[in-house]
Design a protein around this motif. Structure first.
Motif, PDB file in Angstrom:
ATOM      1  N   GLN A 102       0.820  -1.203   0.000  1.00 51.05           N
ATOM      2  CA  GLN A 102       0.000   0.000   0.000  1.00 51.05           C
ATOM      3  C   GLN A 102       0.860   1.262   0.000  1.00 51.05           C
ATOM      4  OE1 GLN A 102      -3.375   0.100  -0.389  1.00 51.05           O
ATOM      5  NE2 GLN A 102      -3.068  -2.091  -0.738  1.00 51.05           N
ATOM      6  N   ARG A 103       1.951   1.231   0.768  1.00 51.01           N
ATOM      7  CA  ARG A 103       2.847   2.393   0.773  1.00 51.01           C
ATOM      8  C   ARG A 103       3.485   2.595  -0.588  1.00 51.01           C
ATOM      9  NH1 ARG A 103       6.226   2.170   6.520  1.00 51.01           N
ATOM     10  NH2 ARG A 103       4.444   2.616   7.897  1.00 51.01           N
ATOM     11  N   GLN A 152       3.856  10.259  -6.677  1.00 48.55           N
ATOM     12  CA  GLN A 152       4.861  10.632  -7.666  1.00 48.55           C
ATOM     13  C   GLN A 152       4.197  11.003  -8.989  1.00 48.55           C
ATOM     14  OE1 GLN A 152       7.743   7.585  -8.415  1.00 48.55           O
ATOM     15  NE2 GLN A 152       9.112   8.917  -9.560  1.00 48.55           N
ATOM     16  N   GLU A 153       3.184  10.233  -9.387  1.00 43.93           N
ATOM     17  CA  GLU A 153       2.473  10.544 -10.620  1.00 43.93           C
ATOM     18  C   GLU A 153       1.755  11.884 -10.512  1.00 43.93           C
ATOM     19  OE1 GLU A 153      -0.080   7.258 -11.315  1.00 43.93           O
ATOM     20  OE2 GLU A 153       1.511   5.927 -12.013  1.00 43.93           O
ATOM     21  N   ARG A 176       2.592  14.405  -8.576  1.00 47.37           N
ATOM     22  CA  ARG A 176       3.590  15.480  -8.626  1.00 47.37           C
ATOM     23  C   ARG A 176       4.095  15.698 -10.039  1.00 47.37           C
ATOM     24  NH1 ARG A 176       7.447  14.344  -3.296  1.00 47.37           N
ATOM     25  NH2 ARG A 176       5.904  14.943  -1.712  1.00 47.37           N
ATOM     26  N   ALA A 177       4.279  14.593 -10.779  1.00 49.68           N
ATOM     27  CA  ALA A 177       4.741  14.735 -12.161  1.00 49.68           C
ATOM     28  C   ALA A 177       3.705  15.471 -13.008  1.00 49.68           C
ATOM     29  CB  ALA A 177       5.037  13.356 -12.758  1.00 49.68           C
ATOM     30  N   ARG A 178       2.412  15.118 -12.809  1.00 50.70           N
ATOM     31  CA  ARG A 178       1.363  15.810 -13.557  1.00 50.70           C
ATOM     32  C   ARG A 178       1.314  17.285 -13.177  1.00 50.70           C
ATOM     33  NH1 ARG A 178      -1.582  11.021 -12.475  1.00 50.70           N
ATOM     34  NH2 ARG A 178      -2.603  12.048 -10.714  1.00 50.70           N
ATOM     35  N   GLN A 179       1.450  17.566 -11.867  1.00 48.42           N
ATOM     36  CA  GLN A 179       1.411  18.947 -11.426  1.00 48.42           C
ATOM     37  C   GLN A 179       2.585  19.743 -11.989  1.00 48.42           C
ATOM     38  OE1 GLN A 179       1.476  19.406  -7.179  1.00 48.42           O
ATOM     39  NE2 GLN A 179       1.241  21.616  -7.244  1.00 48.42           N
ATOM     40  N   SER A 180       3.775  19.133 -11.962  1.00 54.17           N
ATOM     41  CA  SER A 180       4.947  19.810 -12.505  1.00 54.17           C
ATOM     42  C   SER A 180       4.786  20.066 -13.996  1.00 54.17           C
ATOM     43  CB  SER A 180       6.207  18.973 -12.243  1.00 54.17           C
ATOM     44  OG  SER A 180       6.432  18.809 -10.855  1.00 54.17           O
ATOM     45  N   ALA A 181       4.258  19.052 -14.716  1.00 54.56           N
ATOM     46  CA  ALA A 181       4.058  19.228 -16.153  1.00 54.56           C
ATOM     47  C   ALA A 181       3.046  20.330 -16.435  1.00 54.56           C
ATOM     48  CB  ALA A 181       3.598  17.906 -16.778  1.00 54.56           C
ATOM     49  N   THR A 182       1.984  20.372 -15.624  1.00 51.99           N
ATOM     50  CA  THR A 182       0.975  21.412 -15.814  1.00 51.99           C
ATOM     51  C   THR A 182       1.549  22.796 -15.542  1.00 51.99           C
ATOM     52  OG1 THR A 182      -0.798  19.874 -15.192  1.00 51.99           O
ATOM     53  CG2 THR A 182      -1.289  22.226 -15.048  1.00 51.99           C
ATOM     54  N   GLU A 183       2.300  22.908 -14.433  1.00 54.46           N
ATOM     55  CA  GLU A 183       2.894  24.204 -14.110  1.00 54.46           C
ATOM     56  C   GLU A 183       3.886  24.648 -15.182  1.00 54.46           C
ATOM     57  OE1 GLU A 183       4.589  23.641 -10.295  1.00 54.46           O
ATOM     58  OE2 GLU A 183       2.665  23.755  -9.208  1.00 54.46           O
ATOM     59  N   GLU A 184       4.676  23.717 -15.683  1.00 52.31           N
ATOM     60  CA  GLU A 184       5.645  24.071 -16.722  1.00 52.31           C
ATOM     61  C   GLU A 184       4.930  24.454 -18.015  1.00 52.31           C
ATOM     62  OE1 GLU A 184       9.494  24.689 -18.291  1.00 52.31           O
ATOM     63  OE2 GLU A 184       8.634  24.599 -16.283  1.00 52.31           O
ATOM     64  N   ARG A 185       3.866  23.726 -18.335  1.00 56.55           N
ATOM     65  CA  ARG A 185       3.110  24.061 -19.544  1.00 56.55           C
ATOM     66  C   ARG A 185       2.487  25.448 -19.441  1.00 56.55           C
ATOM     67  NH1 ARG A 185       0.061  20.106 -19.359  1.00 56.55           N
ATOM     68  NH2 ARG A 185      -1.852  21.054 -18.588  1.00 56.55           N
TER      69      ARG A 185
END
Length: 403
Positions: A171-172, A180-181, A183-192
């Protein structure tokens, strides 16, 4: 807590595993009992009842995960009836041992201890009531039985703990993967969004100036001026368009540099900042608007992200002035203080009843200011329209201004 009935990596489902275990135990008990029947004899009725009890005890094992306590009670009752009745003395006790282990492994630790204690007491009382020569189990065997029962409960408890640990680890791992996914989506959105904002500011400003300059010269040429005047106007407009497009290409290459491959050279063009404010003013003045600048406080070097944000806010504001305001003058005020830098752009145009009518420009400027912990306002004034922004230079900027 509900746990998986099998360890991660097992190929068989829980029910398939139960069926296989039930079949194996049944084969062992049946074959062993059949072999023992060759050396012992008993009445047909006792034999029939004995095989029925074997069928009940072995068959119940299939449900040991879903009804562990009930299966343990059934197998214990089958053993309690089988051994005093049958002369074959087969290994039916295996079914109760497995059922007792399953009770502990399924988390029913109290029930497992109770069943083990009841079994030990029943066997002990049964042997105590026998005469000295008729005892089936001596004291040493009784102690070994106690150790055997305790071991079954302990091993079942250990298996339960192991499954709980593996389940928690799984579960962890899943939670970490989901985080992680995300954060990756958030980072991609912010960069876009950052790239979109940069492209909007760079291209919007330059193309708007080119459009205004081209429209102005076409308007002059439509009045059929003298050839010399027309040539001079066209030459001035083309020079302005050339300069503006050159600056636009330079800034576009710098902005798109974040998308370059790892083996490509980084862009070498300087990053835009307030030190290049004069170029913005010159380009805006080329459209026929009188633009003045004013500085308050002592100018100081700004962190590059803040410097770029201030420059983009001025750039976008001048773009809106040339495109929407129908203004003749504009005043850019840069105010420096110890903790922040403030940017204000005032024009004498018609303003706007709704700042949102200016499109995504106002929103983009507000997002830039907010990214550094500051704020931006855009509103009508008695003399025209005002855009005012505050960009912190202290801890707020350190925490947020990472663009």
């Amino acid at each position: 807590m509900a746990l998986p009935s099998r360890a991660p990596g097992s190929r068989l489902s829980a029910r398939a595993t139960d069926a296989v275990v039930t079949l194996l135990v049944s084969v062992v008990v049946v074959v062993w009992t059949a072999v023992m029947s060759q050396y012992e004899s008993e009445s047909p009725a006792a034999t029939l009842i004995g095989w029925a009890l074997i069928a009940v005890g072995c068959g119940a094992l299939y449900f040991r995960r879903r009804r562990p306590v009930a299966v343990a009670v059934v197998t214990l009752a089958a053993c309690a009836a089988y051994y005093p009745l049958s002369s074959f003395d087969g290994p039916l006790m295996i079914t109760f041992a497995l059922a007792l282990y399953s009770v502990a492994a399924e988390g029913r630790f109290t029930a497992a201890v109770a069943l083990a204690a009841i079994t030990l007491l029943a066997v002990g009382l049964g042997e105590v009531r026998q005469s000295e020569g008729n005892r089936q189990i001596d004291d040493t065997s009784l102690v070994m039985l106690a150790g055997w029962l305790i071991s079954l409960v302990a091993v079942g408890r250990l298996q339960r703990t192991r499954l709980a640990y593996l389940h928690e680890v799984e579960q962890r791992a899943l939670a970490a993967e989901r985080e992680q996914e995300a954060r990756a989506r958030q980072s991609a959105t912010e960069e876009r969004l950052r790239i979109a904002r940069e492209l909007h500011d760079v291209l919007g400003h330059s193309i708007s100036l080119i459009n205004v300059q081209s429209s102005a010269v076409l308007h002059k040429l439509s009045k059929q001026p003298q050839p010399a005047d027309a040539l001079a106007a066209a030459e001035a407009a083309l020079e302005a368009v050339k300069s503006t497009s050159k600056d636009a290409l330079r800034e576009l290459r710098s902005t798109l540099g974040v998308l370059r491959q790892a083996d490509e050279a980084a862009p070498t063009a300087p990053v835009s900042g307030l030190d290049r404010l004069g170029e913005l003013v010159e380009r805006a003045c080329a459209t026929g608007i009188e633009v003045r600048t004013r500085t308050e406080g002592t100018p100081r070097p700004l962190p590059p992200p803040v410097d770029l944000a201030a420059y983009r806010i001025v750039q976008e504001s001048l773009t809106n002035v040339t495109r929407h305001a129908n203004a003749s003058t504009a005043l850019i005020t840069i105010a420096y203080s110890e903790h922040d830098v403030r940017v204000r752009i005032d024009d004498d145009g018609q303003g706007s009843a709704d700042a949102q009518s200016l499109g995504s420009g106002i929103m983009g400027m507000a997002e830039r200011a907010k990214a550094f912990g500051g704020e931006l306002t855009a509103r009508n004034t008695a003399d025209g329209f005002r855009v005012s922004a505050r960009l912190p230079l202290g801890p707020e900027q350190d925490l947020r201004g990472t663009e």
